[in-house]
Design an enzyme around this catalytic site. Structure first.
Site, PDB file in Angstrom:
ATOM      1  N   SER A  15       0.818  -1.208   0.000  1.00 34.71           N
ATOM      2  CA  SER A  15       0.000   0.000   0.000  1.00 34.71           C
ATOM      3  C   SER A  15       0.857   1.265   0.000  1.00 34.71           C
ATOM      4  CB  SER A  15      -0.883  -0.007   1.239  1.00 34.71           C
ATOM      5  OG  SER A  15      -1.486   1.246   1.385  1.00 34.71           O
ATOM      6  N   LYS A  66     -13.496  -4.949   3.760  1.00 37.82           N
ATOM      7  CA  LYS A  66     -14.410  -3.809   3.569  1.00 37.82           C
ATOM      8  C   LYS A  66     -15.866  -4.126   3.901  1.00 37.82           C
ATOM      9  CE  LYS A  66     -11.899  -1.059   0.153  1.00 37.82           C
ATOM     10  NZ  LYS A  66     -11.955  -0.403  -1.157  1.00 37.82           N
ATOM     11  N   ASN A  87     -14.603   1.825   3.825  1.00 35.23           N
ATOM     12  CA  ASN A  87     -13.140   1.922   3.652  1.00 35.23           C
ATOM     13  C   ASN A  87     -12.507   2.854   4.685  1.00 35.23           C
ATOM     14  OD1 ASN A  87     -13.795   4.460   2.628  1.00 35.23           O
ATOM     15  ND2 ASN A  87     -12.142   4.412   1.137  1.00 35.23           N
ATOM     16  N   ASP A 102     -14.374   5.983  -1.041  1.00 31.11           N
ATOM     17  CA  ASP A 102     -14.010   5.622  -2.419  1.00 31.11           C
ATOM     18  C   ASP A 102     -14.940   6.328  -3.414  1.00 31.11           C
ATOM     19  OD1 ASP A 102     -11.849   3.930  -1.995  1.00 31.11           O
ATOM     20  OD2 ASP A 102     -13.082   2.123  -1.836  1.00 31.11           O
ATOM     21  N   GLY A 127     -16.438  -4.953 -14.089  1.00 27.59           N
ATOM     22  CA  GLY A 127     -16.283  -5.481 -12.735  1.00 27.59           C
ATOM     23  C   GLY A 127     -17.545  -5.250 -11.918  1.00 27.59           C
ATOM     24  N   GLY A 130     -16.192  -4.643  -4.928  1.00 25.66           N
ATOM     25  CA  GLY A 130     -16.384  -3.517  -4.024  1.00 25.66           C
ATOM     26  C   GLY A 130     -16.208  -2.162  -4.688  1.00 25.66           C
ATOM     27  N   ARG A 152     -17.163 -10.776 -15.264  1.00 22.48           N
ATOM     28  CA  ARG A 152     -16.804 -12.168 -15.561  1.00 22.48           C
ATOM     29  C   ARG A 152     -17.865 -13.102 -15.008  1.00 22.48           C
ATOM     30  NH1 ARG A 152     -11.180 -13.962 -12.965  1.00 22.48           N
ATOM     31  NH2 ARG A 152     -12.405 -13.502 -11.110  1.00 22.48           N
ATOM     32  N   LEU A 250      -9.213   2.316 -12.635  1.00 25.75           N
ATOM     33  CA  LEU A 250      -8.960   2.452 -11.193  1.00 25.75           C
ATOM     34  C   LEU A 250      -7.575   1.948 -10.807  1.00 25.75           C
ATOM     35  CD1 LEU A 250     -11.787   3.472 -10.937  1.00 25.75           C
ATOM     36  CD2 LEU A 250     -12.264   1.752  -9.229  1.00 25.75           C
ATOM     37  N   GLY A 273      -6.054   5.627 -11.751  1.00 22.79           N
ATOM     38  CA  GLY A 273      -6.683   5.654 -10.421  1.00 22.79           C
ATOM     39  C   GLY A 273      -5.919   6.403  -9.345  1.00 22.79           C
TER      40      GLY A 273
HETATM   41  P1  NAP Z   1     -12.884  -7.020  -5.715  1.00 22.35           P
HETATM   42  O1  NAP Z   1     -14.001  -6.666  -4.815  1.00 22.35           O
HETATM   43  O2  NAP Z   1     -12.044  -8.201  -5.441  1.00 22.35           O
HETATM   44  O3  NAP Z   1     -13.514  -7.156  -7.215  1.00 22.35           O
HETATM   45  C1  NAP Z   1     -12.710  -7.534  -8.308  1.00 22.35           C
HETATM   46  C2  NAP Z   1     -13.522  -7.467  -9.598  1.00 22.35           C
HETATM   47  O4  NAP Z   1     -12.621  -7.727 -10.688  1.00 22.35           O
HETATM   48  C3  NAP Z   1     -14.628  -8.521  -9.682  1.00 22.35           C
HETATM   49  O5  NAP Z   1     -15.698  -7.981 -10.412  1.00 22.35           O
HETATM   50  C4  NAP Z   1     -13.955  -9.651 -10.484  1.00 22.35           C
HETATM   51  O6  NAP Z   1     -14.859 -10.427 -11.240  1.00 22.35           O
HETATM   52  C5  NAP Z   1     -13.099  -8.846 -11.439  1.00 22.35           C
HETATM   53  N1  NAP Z   1     -11.943  -9.629 -11.910  1.00 22.35           N
HETATM   54  C6  NAP Z   1     -10.919 -10.113 -11.155  1.00 22.35           C
HETATM   55  N2  NAP Z   1     -10.058 -10.758 -11.948  1.00 22.35           N
HETATM   56  C7  NAP Z   1     -10.554 -10.710 -13.207  1.00 22.35           C
HETATM   57  C8  NAP Z   1     -10.109 -11.208 -14.467  1.00 22.35           C
HETATM   58  N3  NAP Z   1      -8.974 -11.926 -14.565  1.00 22.35           N
HETATM   59  N4  NAP Z   1     -10.855 -10.969 -15.564  1.00 22.35           N
HETATM   60  C9  NAP Z   1     -12.015 -10.252 -15.463  1.00 22.35           C
HETATM   61  N5  NAP Z   1     -12.497  -9.767 -14.288  1.00 22.35           N
HETATM   62  C10 NAP Z   1     -11.763  -9.981 -13.190  1.00 22.35           C
HETATM   63  O7  NAP Z   1     -11.843  -5.798  -5.839  1.00 22.35           O
HETATM   64  P2  NAP Z   1     -12.163  -4.230  -5.690  1.00 22.35           P
HETATM   65  O8  NAP Z   1     -11.992  -3.797  -4.294  1.00 22.35           O
HETATM   66  O9  NAP Z   1     -13.449  -3.959  -6.376  1.00 22.35           O
HETATM   67  O10 NAP Z   1     -10.931  -3.585  -6.528  1.00 22.35           O
HETATM   68  C11 NAP Z   1     -10.881  -3.698  -7.930  1.00 22.35           C
HETATM   69  C12 NAP Z   1      -9.686  -2.911  -8.453  1.00 22.35           C
HETATM   70  O11 NAP Z   1      -9.870  -1.512  -8.202  1.00 22.35           O
HETATM   71  C13 NAP Z   1      -8.359  -3.302  -7.781  1.00 22.35           C
HETATM   72  O12 NAP Z   1      -7.345  -3.278  -8.752  1.00 22.35           O
HETATM   73  C14 NAP Z   1      -8.139  -2.180  -6.771  1.00 22.35           C
HETATM   74  O13 NAP Z   1      -6.775  -1.960  -6.486  1.00 22.35           O
HETATM   75  C15 NAP Z   1      -8.728  -0.995  -7.528  1.00 22.35           C
HETATM   76  N6  NAP Z   1      -9.153   0.096  -6.633  1.00 22.35           N
HETATM   77  C16 NAP Z   1      -8.572   1.312  -6.807  1.00 22.35           C
HETATM   78  C17 NAP Z   1      -8.951   2.361  -6.002  1.00 22.35           C
HETATM   79  C18 NAP Z   1      -8.325   3.705  -6.199  1.00 22.35           C
HETATM   80  O14 NAP Z   1      -8.424   4.543  -5.305  1.00 22.35           O
HETATM   81  N7  NAP Z   1      -7.709   3.962  -7.322  1.00 22.35           N
HETATM   82  C19 NAP Z   1      -9.932   2.189  -5.007  1.00 22.35           C
HETATM   83  C20 NAP Z   1     -10.511   0.913  -4.858  1.00 22.35           C
HETATM   84  C21 NAP Z   1     -10.109  -0.120  -5.691  1.00 22.35           C
HETATM   85  P3  NAP Z   1     -15.633 -11.730 -10.635  1.00 22.35           P
HETATM   86  O15 NAP Z   1     -16.826 -11.171  -9.889  1.00 22.35           O
HETATM   87  O16 NAP Z   1     -16.003 -12.501 -11.824  1.00 22.35           O
HETATM   88  O17 NAP Z   1     -14.636 -12.413  -9.715  1.00 22.35           O
END
Ligand code: NAP
Length: 310
Positions: A15, A66, A87, A102, A127, A130, A152, A250, A273
């Site tokens: 982080s 979360k 968060n 967020d 996606g 969260g 997916r 993101l 992001g």
């Molecule tokens: P999460 O709850 O684990 O959700 C992940 C999502 O990505 C799910 O919809 C999952 O699909 C999909 N996914 C994972 N691997 C995949 C693949 N190989 N092909 C297609 N879809 C795939 O994670 P999250 O908290 O939402 O975070 C998602 C991303 O956003 C991360 O990279 C995180 O670092 C980023 N993020 C950035 C910020 C920022 O401030 N910039 C804030 C929050 C999050 P399934 O449902 O099919 O598993």
């Protein structure tokens, strides 16, 4: 007394939050320390107990906690409850209150850095986890005209679409329906591309349907993240990205993600992001301290932690 705040996650090693929050505390001359707390799920309740101590301001919360923290808190604000993810935790005199910054961080970056006004626009979210939930709820709250959720696991996309439909309908149904041009009572969730909120499975044909005529694509998957198993992977190819739209990834490491590279080839505008990360952190900082966060200082510290130039 030095006060403490930190990031609750599992793992938390990579982080950059500690770098930019500590820089903010130091810049304002506050005696505060930002820590990284690697907490396995079975220790979460005990760790939250510690946060009630007077020397703790609260915490940030990341994967996988979360959602799991919600039943362990004394109060959860309305937006975080609707999104279903916290968060930020604030210790208010021994009472733990949960927030979701967020959504605010995403929206501030979208308007300020992406120069995108959501009212009446057409957005595609890749996606349904969260981050996608926070993005979807806030886009609807800000009056986006239509929302396509591509995931997916299509059942998860469908489940989110259903919740969003209920969440927004109960708020201002008349206004939203007028904006989207759909009739009151018309079902919004269909797999055939009609209606205001549509869930799609992740296939070339459905992606094409979802992207047709959109103004904004938001990648809420980890595809493309440096050092992950998806490093170098883009969720979309240049050929599938409409020109002149805004593509908001993101993912922020690397700063030019594979998706943003494809988007530039397609003639789209791009945003990564990093600004969202800083703005959500700034909103958390203000909740803990009641002080305006030094955003420029935080941005510089985040860039430096990622090995990027000033
Ligand atoms: P999460 O709850 O684990 O959700 C992940 C999502 O990505 C799910 O919809 C999952 O699909 C999909 N996914 C994972 N691997 C995949 C693949 N190989 N092909 C297609 N879809 C795939 O994670 P999250 O908290 O939402 O975070 C998602 C991303 O956003 C991360 O990279 C995180 O670092 C980023 N993020 C950035 C910020 C920022 O401030 N910039 C804030 C929050 C999050 P399934 O449902 O099919 O598993």
């Amino acid at each position: 007394m030095t006060v403490t705040v930190g990031l609750l996650g599992y793992p938390v090693k990579h982080s950059v939050s500690a770098a930019f929050h500590q820089a903010a505390f130091d810049h304002l001359g506050m005696k505060a320390e930002y820590m990284l707390w690697e907490v396995p799920p079975e220790d979460l309740a005990e760790k939250l107990g510690e946060l009630r101590n007077p020397d703790h301001l609260g915490a940030n919360v990341t994967i996988p906690h979360k959602e799991a923290v919600i039943p362990l808190l004394d109060h959860v604000d309305t937006l975080a409850r609707r999104i279903g993810a916290v968060n930020t935790i604030v210790n208010q005199g021994g009472h733990l209150v949960g927030f979701n910054t967020d959504a605010q961080g995403f929206m501030t970056a979208l308007r300020r850095d992406g120069e995108f006004e959501p009212l009446g626009g057409r957005a595609v979210i890749l996606g349904a986890g969260g981050a996608a939930r926070a993005v979807a709820f806030v886009l609807l709250d800000e009056g986006i005209g239509s929302l396509a959720i591509v995931n997916r696991n299509p059942d998860r996309a469908q489940g989110l679409a259903r919740e969003l439909e209920q969440g927004t309908r109960s708020k201002e149904p008349g206004k939203r329906n007028r904006e989207s041009g759909t009739r009151a009572g018309e079902p919004g969730i269909k797999r055939n591309g009609q209606g205001r909120i549509v869930a799609y499975s992740w296939e070339p044909e459905t992606l094409k349907l979802a992207l047709d005529g959109c103004d904004l694509v938001v990648n809420c998957t980890p595809l493309g993240t440096l050092g992950s198993q998806w490093e170098g992977h883009s969720p979309l190819s240049a050929a599938s990205i409409p020109p002149r739209i805004l593509v908001y990834d993101l993912v922020y490491n690397p700063p030019e993600t594979p998706l943003l590279g494809e988007s530039l080839k397609a003639g789209a505008r791009t945003l990564n992001g990093l600004t969202m990360l800083v703005y959500q952190g700034a909103a958390s900082f203000q909740l803990w301290t009641g002080r305006k966060a030094p955003v420029e200082v935080m941005t510089a510290a985040a860039r430096s932690a990622l090995g990027l130039g000033g």
